[in-house]
Design an enzyme around this catalytic site. Structure first.
Site, PDB file in Angstrom:
ATOM      1  N   ASP A  45       0.847  -1.203   0.000  1.00 32.55           N
ATOM      2  CA  ASP A  45       0.000   0.000   0.000  1.00 32.55           C
ATOM      3  C   ASP A  45       0.884   1.255   0.000  1.00 32.55           C
ATOM      4  OD1 ASP A  45       0.862  -0.132   2.617  1.00 32.55           O
ATOM      5  OD2 ASP A  45      -1.138  -0.070   3.527  1.00 32.55           O
ATOM      6  N   SER A  46       2.212   1.051   0.054  1.00 30.25           N
ATOM      7  CA  SER A  46       3.141   2.167  -0.153  1.00 30.25           C
ATOM      8  C   SER A  46       2.972   2.753  -1.555  1.00 30.25           C
ATOM      9  CB  SER A  46       4.587   1.703   0.049  1.00 30.25           C
ATOM     10  OG  SER A  46       4.863   0.568  -0.751  1.00 30.25           O
ATOM     11  N   ASP A  84      -0.872  -6.438  -0.596  1.00 28.97           N
ATOM     12  CA  ASP A  84      -1.006  -5.801   0.721  1.00 28.97           C
ATOM     13  C   ASP A  84      -2.470  -5.418   0.947  1.00 28.97           C
ATOM     14  OD1 ASP A  84       0.091  -4.874   3.029  1.00 28.97           O
ATOM     15  OD2 ASP A  84       1.040  -3.095   2.153  1.00 28.97           O
ATOM     16  N   LYS A 114      -0.707  -9.673   2.622  1.00 30.12           N
ATOM     17  CA  LYS A 114      -0.065  -9.163   3.849  1.00 30.12           C
ATOM     18  C   LYS A 114      -1.128  -8.413   4.636  1.00 30.12           C
ATOM     19  CE  LYS A 114       3.092  -5.699   3.999  1.00 30.12           C
ATOM     20  NZ  LYS A 114       2.389  -4.698   4.840  1.00 30.12           N
ATOM     21  N   GLU A 116      -1.684  -6.091   8.136  1.00 32.37           N
ATOM     22  CA  GLU A 116      -1.026  -5.345   9.221  1.00 32.37           C
ATOM     23  C   GLU A 116      -1.722  -5.588  10.549  1.00 32.37           C
ATOM     24  OE1 GLU A 116      -0.507  -1.115   8.808  1.00 32.37           O
ATOM     25  OE2 GLU A 116       0.569  -1.331   6.907  1.00 32.37           O
ATOM     26  N   GLU A 183       8.580  -3.851  11.201  1.00 31.34           N
ATOM     27  CA  GLU A 183       8.948  -2.517  10.706  1.00 31.34           C
ATOM     28  C   GLU A 183       9.356  -1.594  11.855  1.00 31.34           C
ATOM     29  OE1 GLU A 183       6.272  -0.881   7.821  1.00 31.34           O
ATOM     30  OE2 GLU A 183       7.255   1.087   7.848  1.00 31.34           O
TER      31      GLU A 183
HETATM   32  O1  KIV Z   1       3.422  -1.127   1.727  1.00 40.95           O
HETATM   33  C1  KIV Z   1       4.608  -1.468   1.831  1.00 40.95           C
HETATM   34  O2  KIV Z   1       5.441  -1.247   0.945  1.00 40.95           O
HETATM   35  C2  KIV Z   1       4.982  -2.171   3.048  1.00 40.95           C
HETATM   36  C3  KIV Z   1       6.444  -2.374   3.280  1.00 40.95           C
HETATM   37  C4  KIV Z   1       7.051  -1.126   3.756  1.00 40.95           C
HETATM   38  C5  KIV Z   1       6.683  -3.517   4.192  1.00 40.95           C
HETATM   39  O3  KIV Z   1       4.149  -2.510   3.821  1.00 40.95           O
END
Ligand code: KIV
Length: 284
Positions: A45-46, A84, A114, A116, A183
């Site tokens: 989600d970055s 994510d 993924k 969180e 993180e």
């Molecule tokens: O969204 C992302 O890129 C992440 C990484 C920083 C682990 O969650």
């Protein structure tokens, strides 16, 4: 490189091979990462900060991630594709989490998701894993909770915080997570978590003691001049490469240097003559 699976990623901890993970949000980049032997591609989600111009990951939607994940999966990378789960796409209920994680695989082409967080989220992780979808956990600084955490601050700085993080990681492992991102924690904290787990840890801003590392690709390539957290190592200066290329192109266009003959197409002499003959008839 043979296709990477969650099974192989877990095995890497046993054999002591470090796991290499990077983010990608598009097909050409995914192909480069796969050809370079990257083990895991995270469609993070970055993408919100890196590509979409947001100040945090919170505005990123499930549709956004699925759109980018599908682009990555069309490149058919050998790397494991992890999608994510964005803000609030899995916390409302187990049903909501199952439906949205399923979409990440069915429409986005991800091979794992993924998720969180810990605590209440652990039960959700368990339900998703039970449904046959592999889950990568994410603890320490969880950017989707920045308002609760009070900003992008290092977590697990005390003995108590570290013990709490170890507990969270063990609970996620019991819930069936195949790996966990850690993180922004001190190296000692990451070491303690890594040693407590049978599943691999993947660090970002967590020092050298994790089983693998992840960075946001655009950050490590140096696309953003003003993003300089302590943990980030820049392996290239892509913003400078782009700036120089754009400056040279602009100058050549303005001076009529580009496009030249080498980069243009030509008609046969006969057709050219006929064309000009029609447009500009020769004087008798
Ligand atoms: O969204 C992302 O890129 C992440 C990484 C920083 C682990 O969650």
């Amino acid at each position: 490189m043979a296709r990477k699976t969650t099974f192989k990623i877990r095995q890497m901890k046993e054999t002591g091979k470090k796991i290499v993970m990077l983010t990608a949000y598009d097909a050409p980049t995914a192909k480069i990462l796969s050809d370079s032997g990257v083990d895991i591609i995270l469609v993070g989600d970055s993408v919100g900060n890196s590509l979409l111009g947001y100040e945090s990951t919170i505005p990123v939607t499930l549709d956004d991630i699925i759109h980018h994940c599908a682009a990555v999966s069309r490149a058919k990378p050998k790397s494991l594709i992890v999608g994510d789960m964005p803000f609030m796409s899995y916390k409302v209920s187990e049903e909501q989490a199952l439906e949205n994680c399923a979409l990440m695989l069915q429409v986005g082409g991800a091979e794992a998701v993924k998720i969180e967080g810990a605590g209440r989220v652990t039960k959700i992780v368990e339900a998703v894993v039970d449904s046959g979808i592999p889950v990568m956990g994410h603890i320490g600084l969880t950017p989707q909770s920045i308002y609760e955490l009070g900003g992008y601050r290092v977590q697990g700085r005390t003995k108590e915080n570290t013990e709490e993080l170890v507990k969270q990681a063990l609970a996620l492992q019991d819930a069936g997570a195949f790996s966990i991102v850690i993180e922004l924690v001190p190296s000692e904290t990451a070491k303690m978590i890594t040693e407590a787990l049978d599943i691999p840890t993947i660090g970002i801003g967590a020092g050298p003691n994790c089983d693998g590392q992840v960075l946001v690709l655009w950050d490590m390539l140096g696309l953003f001049d003003d993003f300089k957290p302590k943990f980030l190592k820049k392996y290239a200066n892509v913003s400078e490469v782009i700036r120089n290329a754009v400056a040279e192109y602009s100058e050549e266009v303005r001076n009529g240097v580009f496009p030249d003959q080498e980069h243009s197409f030509e008609m046969s002499e006969e057709e050219s003559g006929r064309l000009y003959g029609r447009v500009k008839p020769k004087k008798e």
